[in-house]
Design an enzyme around this catalytic site. Structure first.
Site, PDB file in Angstrom:
ATOM      1  N   ARG A   1     -13.455  39.816 -76.205  1.00 43.16           N
ATOM      2  CA  ARG A   1     -13.955  38.860 -75.144  1.00 43.16           C
ATOM      3  C   ARG A   1     -12.990  38.729 -73.907  1.00 43.16           C
ATOM      4  NH1 ARG A   1     -15.693  32.474 -75.416  1.00 43.16           N
ATOM      5  NH2 ARG A   1     -13.917  32.123 -76.686  1.00 43.16           N
TER       6      ARG A   1
ATOM      7  N   ASP B   1      -9.515  24.321 -77.878  1.00 39.75           N
ATOM      8  CA  ASP B   1      -9.255  25.493 -77.061  1.00 39.75           C
ATOM      9  C   ASP B   1      -9.710  24.642 -75.789  1.00 39.75           C
ATOM     10  OD1 ASP B   1     -11.833  25.381 -77.103  1.00 39.75           O
ATOM     11  OD2 ASP B   1     -11.783  27.515 -77.956  1.00 39.75           O
TER      12      ASP B   1
END
EC number: 2.3.3.9
Length: 543
Positions: free
Chosen positions: A161, A443
């Site tokens: 990613r 996150d």
């Protein structure tokens, strides 16, 4: 001369050998060509985002399924190309894994998970050190340079990613401009690992973050076609899963699949970035007041359930895989404890909801959740995936996707959002893209929803359910001070204390801004403190 057109910062201290491995004459030449070819188009799609947002604001309109692409949605004849065997069964992936954390990465490679989301985006802080270390660790895994780790064809499949479009790489200038972060990450990963992954039928596979429209998917497709030609890879060897984490993209899912037909590994749905995008796009409209997420926002709510149902239906009708979000909860250490049973029951209930909706897989952060969740798939599904679940029972209208859940704001929820927002910024300033709080991993996605909600509640002067107090800048400042008092005790040095104070100041800046900053990561990536900490090594190299 390529050197005249590119500038690269010196290696981060301690990573000289890794830097030399990654930045060869050939790889620099490839990066230069990749970035200079697509740089203008990256700017164009970012400008299209601004223009779309301005148009919605000026007209007061709401998104709808596009008239101009109705023919694509109405044509039952097209499907995405089937994915390779290694992607057919991905019941449980490990999510949010920042590959600069070598030990965690090795544990993941040794785990029974089907895949690993190798994350340079949400769970990663993009310091130059972290990018070089992380990309080099992927290089080592792909070329079997980690001792005692399974061969890349046997290890969990790597789903790489890169950073999202909004991020830039400060340490590389191409033709006098900072390089787009996603092209820097993608370019180095595909150049050094693409061919080897392809030869071992294990990639190259990617996750694409923060995609907002089919035009953005079209650009990624062009990048894939160009890259495959440059690296002599067959068309369609790159596969990518697009994360539908923006409300506007939810109205263009079929078109996104269509643009990536030869390169699609399906779509993914997640809760917090997606929910935060409502505040980003419509947060100044009172009708879109998003209530307390700790009490009133979960995948069972109509707007989120409709989004998941539509995603599964869209994917399966087009032969594409549909994956669910990430379980952020962490299992307590003692498997016999009540808290362990409680956490496992909670994750099981929410993940069963996704399995019932027809997802083909989802992610967990805690490696100890892999096997219990794989058992869940075995128990409730048959075969490698649920592609045969076409969900013909589902019809989703724009109003289903746009109806906000009812509910108010609690003091607990406000404090929780403040804590996640401040502590995420604190983690970022210390070079980490995630942290652990109250039994789960946090996150950029949870930081995004947290600061979005606080900004929106102040904007609409929302009252607390508990005592009727209005959520104001002053109240948030007082609660932030309380949080600082509680957390100051945990700071082991004056430097830690200073950093926590800086984080609180940035948080209080962001939640009071007249115009909502689109991404907390962009805001932090451009922050003076972060930039100057990044530039210390460059200055030392010059002096």
């Amino acid at each position: 001369n390529i050197v005249l057109h590119m500038e690269l910062s010196p290696p981060p201290s301690g990573l000289e050998a890794e830097y030399a491995t990654l930045f060869t004459t050939d790889s620099l030449h490839f990066l230069h060509e990749l970035i200079s070819t697509f740089d203008e188009e990256v700017d164009e799609i970012l400008q299209l985002r601004v223009s779309k947002k301005a148009q919605l604001d000026l007209t007061g309109d709401l998104p709808a399924f596009l008239e101009s692409t109705a023919h694509i949605r109405r044509d039952p004849g097209w499907k995405v190309l089937p994915v390779p065997p290694r992607l057919q069964k991905r019941h449980v992936d490990i999510g949010d894994l920042a590959p600069c954390d070598t030990q965690h990465f090795i544990k993941a490679l040794l785990s029974p998970a089907q895949g690993i989301q190798v994350d340079f985006d949400d769970g990663n802080c993009p310091t130059f050190y972290n990018q070089i270390k992380g990309i080099h660790n992927v290089f080592k895994a792909v070329h079997n340079l980690f001792p005692y780790v399974p061969h890349i064809s046997q290890a969990p499949v790597l789903m790489l990613r890169p950073r999202a479009w909004n991020m830039v790489e400060h340490n590389m200038m191409v033709e006098g401009k900072e390089a787009p972060g996603p092209l820097f990450d993608f370019g180095l990963l595909v150049f050094h690992c693409g061919k080897t992954l392809f030869e071992h039928k294990s990639g190259p596979f990617f996750y694409l973050s923060k995609v907002e429209s089919f035009m953005e998917a079209r650009l990624w497709n062009k990048i894939f076609v160009w890259t495959q030609q440059k690296l002599s890879l067959p068309l369609g060897s790159i596969k990518a899963t697009v994360l539908i984490e923006n409300v506007l993209a939810a109205f263009e899912m079929e078109e996104i699949l269509y643009e990536l037909k030869e390169h699609s590994a399906g779509l993914n749905c997640g809760i917090w970035d997606y929910s935060a995008s409502f505040v980003n796009k419509f947060g100044h409209r009172r009708a879109f007041l998003l209530p307390d997420r700790s009490k009133y926002v979960n995948m069972e709510k109509h707007f989120l359930h409709s989004y998941m149902d539509l995603l599964v239906k869209t994917c399966h009708q087009r032969g594409a895989l549909a994956t669910g979000g990430m379980a952020a909860l962490l299992l307590p250490e003692d498997p016999l404890s009540d808290s362990y049973r409680r956490v496992l029951a909670s994750v099981t209930r929410l993940k069963l909801l996704e399995i019932t909706a027809g997802v083909d897989g989802f992610m967990v952060y805690d490696l100890n959740l892999i096997e219990p969740m794989q058992k869940l798939f075995k128990l409730y599904t048959e075969g490698d995936n649920q592609l045969d679940q076409l969900r013909n029972d589902v019809t989703v209208f724009p109003e289903d996707l746009l109806c906000m859940p009812s509910g108010g704001v609690t003091l607990y929820g406000l404090k929780y959002n403040i804590a996640v927002g401040v502590l995420y910024i604190n983690a970022w300033l210390s070079g980490k893209g995630h942290f652990f709080y109250r039994g789960q991993v946090e996150d950029s996605a949870t930081a995004e929803i947290s600061r979005s909600q606080v900004w929106q509640w102040i904007r609409h002067q929302t009252q607390l359910e508990d005592d009727g107090r209005v959520v104001s800048r002053q109240l948030v400042t007082e609660l932030t001070k309380e949080l600082m008092m509680e957390n100051s005790a945990l700071c082991t040095s004056a430097r830690d204390k200073q950093r926590l104070h800086r984080a609180a100041k940035i948080f209080l800046e962001v939640i009071a801004m007249r115009h909502f900053p689109d991404f907390i990561t962009t805001y932090l990536n451009q922050d003076h403190t972060f930039l100057s900490s990044q530039n210390t090594e460059l200055l030392q190299a010059l002096l």
